[in-house]
Scaffold this motif. Sequence first.
Motif, PDB file in Angstrom:
ATOM      1  N   ARG A   1       0.828  -1.205   0.000  1.00  0.00           N
ATOM      2  CA  ARG A   1       0.000   0.000   0.000  1.00  0.00           C
ATOM      3  C   ARG A   1       0.863   1.256   0.000  1.00  0.00           C
ATOM      4  O   ARG A   1       0.540   2.248  -0.669  1.00  0.00           O
ATOM      5  N   CYS A   2       1.936   1.224   0.758  1.00  0.00           N
ATOM      6  CA  CYS A   2       2.817   2.387   0.811  1.00  0.00           C
ATOM      7  C   CYS A   2       3.386   2.707  -0.565  1.00  0.00           C
ATOM      8  O   CYS A   2       3.432   3.865  -0.985  1.00  0.00           O
ATOM      9  N   VAL A   3       3.849   1.681  -1.267  1.00  0.00           N
ATOM     10  CA  VAL A   3       4.388   1.877  -2.611  1.00  0.00           C
ATOM     11  C   VAL A   3       3.311   2.455  -3.526  1.00  0.00           C
ATOM     12  O   VAL A   3       3.566   3.370  -4.324  1.00  0.00           O
ATOM     13  N   SER A   4       2.081   1.930  -3.403  1.00  0.00           N
ATOM     14  CA  SER A   4       0.973   2.436  -4.209  1.00  0.00           C
ATOM     15  C   SER A   4       0.666   3.895  -3.878  1.00  0.00           C
ATOM     16  O   SER A   4       0.411   4.715  -4.774  1.00  0.00           O
ATOM     17  N   GLN A   5       0.701   4.240  -2.579  1.00  0.00           N
ATOM     18  CA  GLN A   5       0.419   5.616  -2.175  1.00  0.00           C
ATOM     19  C   GLN A   5       1.487   6.582  -2.670  1.00  0.00           C
ATOM     20  O   GLN A   5       1.183   7.711  -3.069  1.00  0.00           O
ATOM     21  N   ILE A   6       2.735   6.131  -2.659  1.00  0.00           N
ATOM     22  CA  ILE A   6       3.815   6.962  -3.192  1.00  0.00           C
ATOM     23  C   ILE A   6       3.584   7.218  -4.678  1.00  0.00           C
ATOM     24  O   ILE A   6       3.744   8.341  -5.172  1.00  0.00           O
ATOM     25  N   GLY A   7       3.154   6.154  -5.391  1.00  0.00           N
ATOM     26  CA  GLY A   7       2.823   6.319  -6.799  1.00  0.00           C
ATOM     27  C   GLY A   7       1.654   7.257  -7.005  1.00  0.00           C
ATOM     28  O   GLY A   7       1.635   8.069  -7.944  1.00  0.00           O
ATOM     29  N   GLY A   8       0.655   7.184  -6.109  1.00  0.00           N
ATOM     30  CA  GLY A   8      -0.504   8.079  -6.190  1.00  0.00           C
ATOM     31  C   GLY A   8      -0.120   9.522  -5.985  1.00  0.00           C
ATOM     32  O   GLY A   8      -0.678  10.433  -6.624  1.00  0.00           O
ATOM     33  N   TRP A   9       0.845   9.756  -5.076  1.00  0.00           N
ATOM     34  CA  TRP A   9       1.321  11.115  -4.855  1.00  0.00           C
ATOM     35  C   TRP A   9       1.984  11.663  -6.124  1.00  0.00           C
ATOM     36  O   TRP A   9       1.752  12.810  -6.523  1.00  0.00           O
ATOM     37  N   GLU A  10       2.788  10.840  -6.794  1.00  0.00           N
ATOM     38  CA  GLU A  10       3.448  11.277  -8.026  1.00  0.00           C
ATOM     39  C   GLU A  10       2.419  11.596  -9.110  1.00  0.00           C
ATOM     40  O   GLU A  10       2.550  12.586  -9.838  1.00  0.00           O
ATOM     41  N   GLU A  11       1.383  10.750  -9.202  1.00  0.00           N
ATOM     42  CA  GLU A  11       0.332  11.006 -10.192  1.00  0.00           C
ATOM     43  C   GLU A  11      -0.380  12.319  -9.913  1.00  0.00           C
ATOM     44  O   GLU A  11      -0.686  13.090 -10.828  1.00  0.00           O
ATOM     45  N   LEU A  12      -0.647  12.580  -8.638  1.00  0.00           N
ATOM     46  CA  LEU A  12      -1.318  13.818  -8.269  1.00  0.00           C
ATOM     47  C   LEU A  12      -0.437  15.021  -8.577  1.00  0.00           C
ATOM     48  O   LEU A  12      -0.911  16.057  -9.065  1.00  0.00           O
ATOM     49  N   ARG A  13       0.855  14.898  -8.314  1.00  0.00           N
ATOM     50  CA  ARG A  13       1.786  15.991  -8.604  1.00  0.00           C
ATOM     51  C   ARG A  13       1.790  16.319 -10.093  1.00  0.00           C
ATOM     52  O   ARG A  13       1.763  17.490 -10.490  1.00  0.00           O
ATOM     53  N   VAL A  14       1.788  15.294 -10.934  1.00  0.00           N
ATOM     54  CA  VAL A  14       1.755  15.500 -12.385  1.00  0.00           C
ATOM     55  C   VAL A  14       0.436  16.143 -12.802  1.00  0.00           C
ATOM     56  O   VAL A  14       0.403  17.076 -13.623  1.00  0.00           O
TER      57      VAL A  14
END
Length: 451
Positions: free
Chosen positions: A284-297
């Motif tokens: 989940r942590c890895v997924s959340q980190i990916g979600g943060w990057e998507e939101l930043r983009v």
Amino acid sequence: MTKAPKIALVGAGSTVFAKNLLGDILSFPELAGADIRLFDINPERLDVTAQVAARVAQTVGARPTVSTTTDRHRALDGADFVINMIQVGGYEPATVTDFEVPKKYGLRQTIADTLGIGGIMRGLRTIPVLAEMSRDMERLCPDALHLNYVNPMAMNVWGLARLSPRIRTVGLCHSVQGTAGELAHDLGLPVEEIDFLCAGINHMAFYLKFEHRGEDLYPRLMELAESGKVPAGNRVRYEMLRRLGFFVTESSEHFSEYVPYFIKAGRDDLIEKFGVPLDEYPRRCVSQIGGWEELRVKLQSPGEPLEVTRSVEYGSLIIHSVVTGQPRVVYGNVMNSPVNEGGSAGSGKLISNLPDECAVEVPCLVDKQGIQPTRIGRIPPQLAGLMQTNINVQALTVEALVTGNRDHIYHAAMLDPHTSAELDLDQIWALTTDLLAQHGDFIPQELQAAD
């Protein structure tokens, strides 16, 4: 409170969660002009959350005052509400350590943020930071209401009651209302038509009543449990319903590591039978980190709309009720008995057959007077007995922090239901020493591993 409320978000670099809370808060007209202070120690993540706040405000038509700071004192100064969502040590190195080191000893985990050896270590590194912040609040905003979303919830609430009892703290989780929605779905019923009463400790509270238009739904839930046709990801909780007669609020992956029955040394058949997702939290942590990057983009594309929908979190409802006086009932984590400024428990327990000094999750009335917990009385003895196994671990972890007695960390691990189901005493002692050494300065100096 007639002026715009001052709301500090501590750990605002948790951008996705901050987005949900800000959307909830700013959607209320009475809160649309709030003074929002965003604080985090990571300037990059803080900048992204500031962009999110601006986009959320634009989407819902709110005009808040939003400021960012890496100075916690500035964020807290004069705040009316403090929303806490920090993660001390982050995914790396702390969470990775909490999973990888126990694996070397044969101890497997799923979430490791509430109980077990991972929850103990998380409490040891988190409560001191919360206590330091709370002492800042005593000086800068002594009347503020502290809304804590940080795990391990029960340990954190309990630790703050011992170390900083002047500050009003309520712990908030979404498991009660979230599980109600899951059960309504399983039964094919609208969740808004469900009436329930729930009580216990965080992540181990049980529905004492679960009804639809006056009909007791437990017979239907029990029938579903006995049929063997329960949702694949929920086998643990339905099995506990069969054994205890009541349904627990926290998810099956969480609950599997609060008890000794589902993750046991040499019993991989249980893992398969009950669908226990080992190492779930790191995924989940890895997924959340990916979600943060998507939101930043996404934020770098101003033409792309930012979806804002109301979440199930209680935070904004509490703030709105305190500001406007509109009464609501939420589920909050508070001390079972009132705690005085000396840090000791007072009289009058909320759950009479749980200890005076523990943190419980109960329905709370919220209005202009703040959080007013409901007295539940006795809960079924089998539920109280199961909760006590978790309370033992919480109590010893808090005691270690309050007294500086390192031995109590080992005692907490020794009494943990899941840890003791997989490891012997020598392994538990060695693992605890190893984890204390690996976490280093994240742990208070007097509790660090002996040389």
